[in-house]
Design an enzyme around this catalytic site. Structure first.
Site, short mmCIF file in Angstrom:
data_model
loop_
_atom_site.label_atom_id
_atom_site.label_comp_id
_atom_site.label_asym_id
_atom_site.label_seq_id
_atom_site.Cartn_x
_atom_site.Cartn_y
_atom_site.Cartn_z
N PHE A 54 -22.25 10.97 -6.78
CA PHE A 54 -22.76 11.77 -7.90
C PHE A 54 -23.83 11.00 -8.66
CE2 PHE A 54 -18.78 9.64 -9.22
CZ PHE A 54 -19.28 8.78 -10.19
N SER A 92 -21.80 1.51 -11.47
CA SER A 92 -21.97 2.11 -10.15
C SER A 92 -20.87 3.11 -9.96
CB SER A 92 -21.91 1.03 -9.07
OG SER A 92 -20.60 0.50 -9.01
N LYS A 93 -20.99 3.85 -8.87
CA LYS A 93 -20.02 4.92 -8.64
C LYS A 93 -18.59 4.42 -8.64
CE LYS A 93 -23.83 6.88 -6.54
NZ LYS A 93 -24.82 6.41 -5.57
N ARG A 94 -18.43 3.21 -8.15
CA ARG A 94 -17.06 2.70 -8.11
C ARG A 94 -16.80 1.69 -9.22
NH1 ARG A 94 -15.79 -1.79 -3.84
NH2 ARG A 94 -14.03 -1.65 -5.27
N HIS A 95 -17.71 1.61 -10.15
CA HIS A 95 -17.48 0.67 -11.24
C HIS A 95 -17.89 1.27 -12.58
CE1 HIS A 95 -16.91 -3.31 -13.05
NE2 HIS A 95 -17.91 -2.97 -13.84
#
Length: 481
Positions: free
Chosen positions: A16, A247-250
């Site tokens: 996203f 970031s997307k995972r952070h």
RNA sequence: GCCCCCAUCGUCUAGUGGCCCAGGACGCCGCCCUUUCAAGGCGGUAACGGGGAUUCGAACUCCCCUGGGGGCACCA
């Protein structure tokens, strides 16, 4: 600027869009609009395995929600593989690239070993100077083949960054890198370089995390016969609470979520513009058009910024309060009622809407504030509020008087006014009114009482007060204060 | 490990050698207004990471240190 400005926002559709990407898109867009240039949307989906169709549409929808319209594109790099592969063949033919038969695992292992032993990781150049025979032998083994770009052995790579001045690095520290995968698909560096050339991109505005890759892209450009460099501007990163890149995972939140949580696109846009940039006149609330008029790339600062939800909340509230009342009612108040399944009797709720407008930070907030309008059987007073606010000394008197007043008063804001009723009992309004708020609205920090009573109507208001009065019991049962 | 970037209040920032014992905004604290809560008004708290150098004079220039971040993929 003499030449027409052409900039691009080029996200990878592997997730996203979050605030970092949105801010990059915004600055590109502002720059293009300010200079009357073109803003191009390019989807960098060279990694077929990780790219997803739904992210491509999602990113576009989010950009449109923010009002960041593009003039060209979206150009999908996955439709231009031929162009990139042709460039790769040319680089190969002219000696700027070579065929590499090292497998992914081998390279990774060697890098890990290098790290372990304190040596600098990076491709070690094993396949750099293979003879025709050696290549044939490796190919005969059935080894996968990638195409690897040959970086210069010596010298210095330099480019000028608008925000940071000259950025230079020794070529010796830049290792050869893969430009075509073993499955024959091109990689970012190649596609990026080729597209920037083909699309006549004049200014590259992107996150600072890409600053090191610039040298590699520039090397490909030069090898392809385009030594001229676009103007680069590497924006400071947007960081999370821990000051690390979002970031997307952070820690990153999808822009989509901001929409759902009730933030206005113009408020989010305004806030984003102030992350790394400030208008010359120092104002905080700046309209889209003013942003375009005032935005200058060299006013952007260099240090990473923390995304501050408190300030965003404040700004969203500012935008909500600045709306004309009728627009607020139509676009925010009415939809909130609908989500609560409350019939929007706007005439009756007019005063309530006006009162609500100055009190909310997001449209989601409004729903909470208006939730007392739900039908009687769903209306509940939280126990802790009952104990804390209602079950107090002289509560019975208070409710009796309020009920008596509301039974006969004129049904207008002035008529409903309970101040003199409360004062007539010798009570301090500030002290005891919260009890009525809780009885009517289920909470003490709530929308103004008279407007809420008016909106609820005489019957329902009295019903709630009587219900509370009953629960209080006889005066003698009142708990000692 | 190597390379690159960055460094002003808690946060976002203004500041480009004297106008700065550093300004604004958010947050926080206090007061006012007040039917709760907000909004609004008024006031307050709070920063130039450290050390050298240049200069008559440094937040602003240079160097070193420290700290933070980014990169070193068949991700982008």
């Amino acid at each position: 600027m003499v030449e027409p400005v052409r900039v691009r926002f080029s996200p990878a559709p592997t997730g996203f869009l979050h605030v970092g990407g949105a801010r990059t898109a915004l600055f590109n867009w502002l720059f293009a609009r300010h200079h009357g240039g073109a803003f191009i949307l390019r989807i960098e989906d060279t990694d077929v395995a990780r790219s997803r169709e739904e992210w491509i549409t999602g990113i576009q929808q989010t950009l449109l929600w923010l009002g960041l319209t593009w003039d060209e594109g979206p150009v999908l790099q996955s439709t231009r593989f031929d162009a990139y592969l042709a460039a790769a063949q040319r680089l190969l033919a002219e000696g700027h690239a070579y065929e590499c038969y090292c497998t992914e695992e081998e390279v990774r292992e060697r890098n890990e070993a290098a790290r372990r032993e304190g040596r600098t990781p990076g491709y070690d150049g094993r396949c750099r100077n293979l003879t025709v025979e050696e290549r044939a032998a490796l190919a005969a083994e059935g080894r996968p083949r990638t195409i690897r770009f040959r970086t210069p052995d010596e010298g210095v790579s330099r480019f000028v960054d608008v925000l940071r001045g000259e950025v230079a690095v020794d070529w010796a520290t830049v290792h050869d890198f893969v430009i075509v995968r073993s499955d024959g698909t091109p990689l970012f560096f190649l596609a990026n370089a080729v597209d920037d050339i083909d699309m006549d991109i004049t200014h590259v505005i992107r996150g600072e995390d890409l600053i090191d890759s610039t040298h590699r892209v520039l090397a490909i450009r030069a090898a392809l016969g385009h030594p001229e460099q676009p103007v680069y501007a590497h924006l400071p990163l947007i960081v999370g609470k821990d000051r690390a890149k979002l970031s997307k995972r952070h820690g990153a939140i999808a822009l989509e979520d901001f929409r759902e949580r009730g933030y206005l696109p113009e408020a989010l846009l305004n806030y984003l513009a102030l992350l790394g940039w400030a208008p010359p006149d120092g104002r905080e609330i700046v309209s889209r058009d003013e942003l375009i008029a005032m935005f200058e790339l060299d006013d952007v600062n260099r240090s990473a910024a923390f995304f501050d939800y408190d300030k965003l909340d404040w700004m969203n509230g500012e935008y909500i309060r600045a709306m004309p009342l009728d627009r607020f009612e139509r676009e925010i108040f009415e939809p909130a009622l609908q989500r609560l399944r409350v019939a929007p009797e706007l005439d009756a709720y007019h005063a309530l809407a006006e009162a609500a407008q100055v009190r909310i930070t997001t449209t989601k907030d409004l729903e909470d504030q208006l939730s007392f309008l739900v039908e009687e059987k769903n209306f509940v007073i939280p126990d802790d509020e009952w104990e804390r606010v209602i079950a107090t000394e002289r509560a019975q008197e208070l409710f009796d008087a309020a009920i008596r007043h509301l039974e006969t008063c004129e049904w207008t804001h002035e008529g409903i006014n309970l101040k003199s009723t409360v004062e007539g009992l010798g009570l301090k309004p500030r002290k005891v009114m919260p009890a009525l708020y809780v009885a009517i609205e289920g909470r003490a920090r709530a929308l103004p009482l008279y407007e809420s009573i008016q909106a609820l109507g005489r019957d329902r208001s009295l019903a709630r007060l009587r219900r509370a009065r009953e629960r209080l019991g006889a005066p003698s049962e009142a708990p000692p204060a």
